[in-house]
Design a protein around this motif. Sequence first.
Motif, mmCIF file in Angstrom:
data_model
loop_
_atom_site.group_PDB
_atom_site.id
_atom_site.type_symbol
_atom_site.label_atom_id
_atom_site.label_comp_id
_atom_site.label_asym_id
_atom_site.label_seq_id
_atom_site.Cartn_x
_atom_site.Cartn_y
_atom_site.Cartn_z
ATOM 1 N N LYS A 242 -11.352 3.739 1.380
ATOM 2 C CA LYS A 242 -9.936 4.065 1.597
ATOM 3 C C LYS A 242 -9.250 4.116 0.245
ATOM 4 O O LYS A 242 -9.654 3.418 -0.686
ATOM 5 N N GLU B 288 -1.552 6.760 2.062
ATOM 6 C CA GLU B 288 -2.988 6.989 2.077
ATOM 7 C C GLU B 288 -3.338 8.350 1.472
ATOM 8 O O GLU B 288 -2.621 9.324 1.634
ATOM 9 N N GLU C 150 -5.198 -0.531 7.807
ATOM 10 C CA GLU C 150 -6.447 0.044 7.310
ATOM 11 C C GLU C 150 -6.884 -0.646 6.019
ATOM 12 O O GLU C 150 -8.054 -0.965 5.838
ATOM 13 N N ALA C 151 -5.956 -0.890 5.107
ATOM 14 C CA ALA C 151 -6.261 -1.614 3.866
ATOM 15 C C ALA C 151 -6.690 -3.040 4.204
ATOM 16 O O ALA C 151 -7.657 -3.560 3.635
ATOM 17 N N PHE D 36 -5.086 4.497 -1.536
ATOM 18 C CA PHE D 36 -3.645 4.552 -1.343
ATOM 19 C C PHE D 36 -2.988 4.878 -2.672
ATOM 20 O O PHE D 36 -3.276 4.248 -3.690
ATOM 21 N N ASP E 130 2.415 4.321 6.955
ATOM 22 C CA ASP E 130 1.253 4.241 6.066
ATOM 23 C C ASP E 130 0.515 2.990 6.495
ATOM 24 O O ASP E 130 1.005 1.891 6.301
#
Length: 119
Positions: free
Chosen positions: A28, A6, A108-109, A30, A104
């Motif tokens: 977000k 991230e 969230e993704a 990455f 990681d």
Amino acid sequence: MGHASEVSIEKLQREFQPILLDNEQLEKAFKLIRDMLVFTNKRLILVNKQGLTGSKTDYQSIPYASIKMFSKESAGIMDMDAELKIWLTGESTPTIKQDFRKGDNINEAYKVLSKYVLK
């Protein structure tokens, strides 16, 4: 492509401001060595740094409406890695595959995709 980690949205604001719509916000991001997956409230942006120096950059926009399916895969609690897969409309195999290291947060993704694809 390597493993994703991230990246702080605040660090990316200046780079992405010229290509964002007035009402578009970064959600977000990455990083994958030099490349990135960037989620906004409107689209997924794939950033591909090209060449030895990375001086040429390709920004590929994928509207969330073009994503027909996505998945996350891991081997369980002891798994060190997880993989995010994204299928685009008209494709029978995942168009985008990205590895995430343990720690990681692939969740969230996955949440950002869920928020915008599953409206």
